[in-house]
Design a protein around this motif. Structure first.
Motif, mmCIF file in Angstrom:
data_model
loop_
_atom_site.group_PDB
_atom_site.id
_atom_site.type_symbol
_atom_site.label_atom_id
_atom_site.label_comp_id
_atom_site.label_asym_id
_atom_site.label_seq_id
_atom_site.Cartn_x
_atom_site.Cartn_y
_atom_site.Cartn_z
ATOM 1 N N GLY A 173 11.367 -4.042 4.220
ATOM 2 C CA GLY A 173 10.776 -4.690 3.093
ATOM 3 C C GLY A 173 9.975 -4.125 2.239
ATOM 4 N N ASP A 174 9.158 -3.295 2.862
ATOM 5 C CA ASP A 174 7.966 -2.502 1.912
ATOM 6 C C ASP A 174 8.362 -1.092 1.374
ATOM 7 O OD1 ASP A 174 6.658 -4.681 1.428
ATOM 8 O OD2 ASP A 174 5.158 -4.412 2.906
ATOM 9 N N THR A 175 8.862 -0.345 2.696
ATOM 10 C CA THR A 175 9.024 0.989 2.039
ATOM 11 C C THR A 175 10.229 0.948 1.024
ATOM 12 O OG1 THR A 175 8.545 1.379 4.365
ATOM 13 C CG2 THR A 175 9.902 3.113 3.247
ATOM 14 N N PHE A 204 0.783 -1.371 -0.033
ATOM 15 C CA PHE A 204 -0.070 -0.153 0.091
ATOM 16 C C PHE A 204 0.776 1.479 -0.013
ATOM 17 C CE2 PHE A 204 -0.263 2.385 4.036
ATOM 18 C CZ PHE A 204 0.568 1.690 4.589
ATOM 19 N N LYS A 205 2.211 1.075 0.350
ATOM 20 C CA LYS A 205 3.022 2.271 0.299
ATOM 21 C C LYS A 205 3.063 3.100 -1.129
ATOM 22 C CE LYS A 205 5.178 1.307 4.335
ATOM 23 N NZ LYS A 205 4.598 -0.005 4.750
ATOM 24 N N ASP A 206 2.684 2.393 -2.050
ATOM 25 C CA ASP A 206 2.738 2.953 -3.409
ATOM 26 C C ASP A 206 1.335 4.026 -3.506
ATOM 27 O OD1 ASP A 206 4.636 1.469 -4.750
ATOM 28 O OD2 ASP A 206 3.277 -0.241 -5.101
ATOM 29 N N SER A 218 -1.204 -1.719 12.064
ATOM 30 C CA SER A 218 -0.384 -0.643 12.196
ATOM 31 C C SER A 218 1.185 -0.936 12.555
ATOM 32 C CB SER A 218 -1.096 0.016 13.264
ATOM 33 O OG SER A 218 -2.297 0.836 12.725
ATOM 34 N N GLY A 219 1.852 -0.010 11.961
ATOM 35 C CA GLY A 219 3.290 -0.114 12.425
ATOM 36 C C GLY A 219 3.603 1.251 12.856
ATOM 37 N N ASN A 220 3.925 2.314 11.577
ATOM 38 C CA ASN A 220 4.338 3.615 12.206
ATOM 39 C C ASN A 220 3.209 4.736 12.206
ATOM 40 O OD1 ASN A 220 6.572 5.063 12.699
ATOM 41 N ND2 ASN A 220 7.115 5.610 10.844
ATOM 42 N N PHE A 221 1.825 3.890 12.030
ATOM 43 C CA PHE A 221 0.621 4.518 12.257
ATOM 44 C C PHE A 221 0.191 5.617 11.147
ATOM 45 C CE2 PHE A 221 -2.427 6.497 15.284
ATOM 46 C CZ PHE A 221 -2.999 5.401 15.956
ATOM 47 N N GLY A 222 0.953 5.764 10.134
ATOM 48 C CA GLY A 222 0.506 6.494 9.023
ATOM 49 C C GLY A 222 -0.876 6.287 8.403
ATOM 50 N N ASN A 223 -1.084 4.990 8.134
ATOM 51 C CA ASN A 223 -2.220 4.569 7.663
ATOM 52 C C ASN A 223 -3.494 4.843 8.605
ATOM 53 O OD1 ASN A 223 -4.041 3.309 6.093
ATOM 54 N ND2 ASN A 223 -3.058 1.277 6.145
ATOM 55 N N ALA A 224 -3.357 4.559 10.128
ATOM 56 C CA ALA A 224 -4.252 4.945 10.873
ATOM 57 C C ALA A 224 -4.543 6.576 10.978
ATOM 58 C CB ALA A 224 -3.908 4.149 12.187
ATOM 59 N N SER A 268 -6.059 -3.730 3.418
ATOM 60 C CA SER A 268 -5.063 -4.721 2.941
ATOM 61 C C SER A 268 -4.217 -4.033 2.582
ATOM 62 C CB SER A 268 -5.898 -5.754 1.900
ATOM 63 O OG SER A 268 -5.003 -6.724 1.327
ATOM 64 N N THR A 269 -2.831 -4.245 3.158
ATOM 65 C CA THR A 269 -1.707 -3.253 2.798
ATOM 66 C C THR A 269 -0.737 -4.136 1.906
ATOM 67 O OG1 THR A 269 -0.904 -4.316 5.013
ATOM 68 C CG2 THR A 269 -1.817 -2.191 5.170
ATOM 69 N N ALA A 270 -0.623 -5.442 1.855
ATOM 70 C CA ALA A 270 0.282 -6.093 0.806
ATOM 71 C C ALA A 270 -0.508 -7.083 0.160
ATOM 72 C CB ALA A 270 1.302 -6.608 1.377
HETATM 73 C C1 LIG Z 1 4.042 -0.018 6.098
HETATM 74 C C2 LIG Z 1 3.069 -1.147 6.251
HETATM 75 C C3 LIG Z 1 2.262 -1.442 7.137
HETATM 76 C C4 LIG Z 1 2.240 -0.472 8.589
HETATM 77 O O1 LIG Z 1 1.740 0.925 7.887
HETATM 78 P P1 LIG Z 1 1.900 2.171 8.991
HETATM 79 O O2 LIG Z 1 1.232 3.104 7.960
HETATM 80 O O3 LIG Z 1 3.128 2.397 9.009
HETATM 81 O O4 LIG Z 1 0.993 1.957 10.244
HETATM 82 C C5 LIG Z 1 1.338 -2.378 6.978
HETATM 83 N N1 LIG Z 1 1.347 -3.302 6.620
HETATM 84 C C6 LIG Z 1 2.156 -3.393 5.328
HETATM 85 C C7 LIG Z 1 2.302 -4.607 4.318
HETATM 86 C C8 LIG Z 1 3.246 -2.214 5.118
HETATM 87 O O5 LIG Z 1 3.871 -2.227 4.102
#
Ligand SMILES: *Cc1c(COP(=O)(O)O)cnc(C)c1O
Length: 492
Positions: free
Chosen positions: A145-147, A114-116, A267-273, A420-422
């Protein structure tokens, strides 16, 4: 629209800056972040008028409401990059998997994460700004890995921007590594490091503190910028797809205009949230934003107990590596929004010096008005992947964590959208272990083919072709050799 700072204003910093400045130089006073001073409003009339709009069209409307200092033509060109997605009109398909559960598929872009969604248009805008002011910028990234792939893809061949990306050797999937080391463009440098993601991050930190490095940047007239989600230029694009998912439900007749939904974010770095939080503040009818964590449960603890405490925590490596995190940067923007700059600075200082901060009961209640959270573990994720694969829906290990929120946090009878992020193709060995119910780890290539045959689904052509591409970045070095590699690169 002007931008202000989460930790208050210090000497040498302007008290408010335009969008362009906030994204070129994203570090604010006292190590804080830039945030918009206000948000535009959206309402039922907006939803009705835009429920059938194509993604880029909707995005353009929302961006214009923010009144950012970027030319309309540049915004249009940036959004035209959604042409690279599977379906340019419907960049983020919303798919039903239970009667009241929908998946917002955010991974249909070039690097299948989803970073794209944000990095593609952001990369274009940042490069255009740098070119216009005639300055050169270096972006440093350490990736689990994804960033990395999404950043490299966003800036490949772009003028006035160079990217150096560090990844932990053996710490990413083969697909993620290949996405990086085959990305050929003279303005990109990819370096593998001997060690784990923590080592990659700490190598970056020592580089940023190095006097020889800083001196060389100055001599070469290169400034540092950032492309992670501390940069508001990414967050602004992450508000849009949440609004779009609401419109999709409206268009499908699942909800009445104005009816509330749940949005769940792994969530990870909370950008999406944070994107969802801003969408809610703008007027999107969200009952609550549900946060899922993996075994690295700092966010779940904060939202459930009001305690952010990493004194005795070590990073745990999981099947959902993009959520493996101890310090989650974007929580700060929510704290600022709710409690103001002075209190945010106090909490962030405590985190830096004592590795913890605590909310008062009133503050915790305020946070819980918008958020609820839950954590899960790898065993749970594997079970969910298998359950849905058997039913004909394939989801990746990050997305699978969201089901925990569906099962345990949904208090009202309202539809839920999970992000769904990946795409599954990025984590094929983990996926295959879940589907076969064993722990025999295969290579990415083997696992991709095996899953493809077993489930009768195609391997995305872009992923398949990675294995035949030429490897252009071959450096894998010890931590102490990073600086000289990057210096060589910026001088070349
Ligand atoms: C970056 C990422 C996340 C976390 O997203 P944040 O915006 O950092 O919370 C979750 N899933 C996937 C697959 C990601 O690449």
């Amino acid at each position: 629209m002007k931008f202000t700072e989460t930790r208050g204003n210090a000497e040498g910093f302007q008290p408010e800056v335009p969008f362009s400045e906030a994204i070129l130089n994203p570090s604010a006073s006292y190590g804080g972040l830039y945030v918009p001073e206000s948000l535009p409003a959206i309402d039922a009339a907006f939803f009705e008028a835009n429920k059938a709009a194509a993604y880029p069209e909707l995005a353009e409307k929302i961006l214009k409401m923010f009144e950012i200092d970027i030319d309309d033509a540049v915004i249009e060109e940036a959004l035209a990059l959604y042409q690279k997605f599977d379906d340019p009109e419907d960049t983020t398909p919303v798919v039903q998997i239970e009667e009241d559960l929908f998946v917002n598929e955010l991974y249909h872009g070039p690097t299948r994460a989803f970073k794209d969604m944000a990095l593609q248009p952001f990369g274009y805008i940042l490069s255009d700004l740098a070119k216009k002011i005639g300055k050169k910028y270096l972006i440093l990234a350490a990736t689990s890995g994804d960033t990395g792939p999404a950043t490299l893809e966003a800036f490949a061949g772009k003028e006035n921007i160079q990217v150096a990306c560090l990844y932990p050797k053996g710490g990413t999937s083969d697909v993620q590594r290949l996405q990086m080391v085959t990305e050929a463009a003279p303005n990109l440098k990819v370096i593998g490091i001997e060690g784990n993601f923590d080592d990659a991050q700490s190598a970056l930190k020592s580089l940023l503190a190095s006097d020889t490095f800083k001196a060389q940047l100055q001599k070469s007239h290169i400034s540092l910028s950032a492309a992670n989600s501390v940069n508001f230029g990414r967050i602004i694009f992450q508000i849009i797809y949440h609004i779009r998912s609401y419109l999709a439900l409206l268009q499908k007749g699942v909800i009445e205009n104005g009816e509330k939904i749940y949005i769940t974010v792994p969530s990870g770095n909370f950008g999406n949230a944070l994107g969802a939080y801003y969408a809610k503040k703008m007027g999107l009818p969200i009952e609550k934003i549900l946060i899922t964590s993996n075994a690295n449960n700092v966010l779940a603890e904060l939202i459930n107990k009001g305690e952010y405490d990493i004194r005795n925590k070590k990073l745990i490596l999981t099947n959902s590596p993009a959520m493996d995190i101890l310090k989650s940067s974007n929580v700060e923007r929510v704290l600022f929004d709710k409690f103001g700059a002075a209190r945010t600075k106090e909490m962030m200082d405590a985190l830096t010096h004592e590795n913890r901060y605590t909310l008062t009961p009133e503050e915790l209640a305020a946070l819980q008005e918008d958020f609820a959270a839950i954590d899960s573990d790898d065993a749970y994720g594997q079970k969910i992947i298998k359950r849905y694969a058997d039913k004909g829906y394939v989801m990746d290990p990050h997305t699978a964590t969201c089901l925990k929120a569906y099962e345990d946090l949904k208090e009202k009878d309202l539809p839920m959208v999970i992000c769904s992020t990946a795409e599954w193709t990025k984590f094929a060995p983990t996926m295959l272990m879940a589907i076969e119910g064993n722990s025999e780890k295969r290579s990415d290539l083997e696992a991709l083919h095996e899953i493809s045959e077993k489930l009768g689904i195609e391997i995305t052509p872009r992923v398949k072709s990675l294995f035949d591409k030429e490897i252009v970045h071959r450096d894998v070095v010890e931590k102490d050799a990073i600086e000289s590699k990057i210096l060589q690169f910026i001088q070349s």
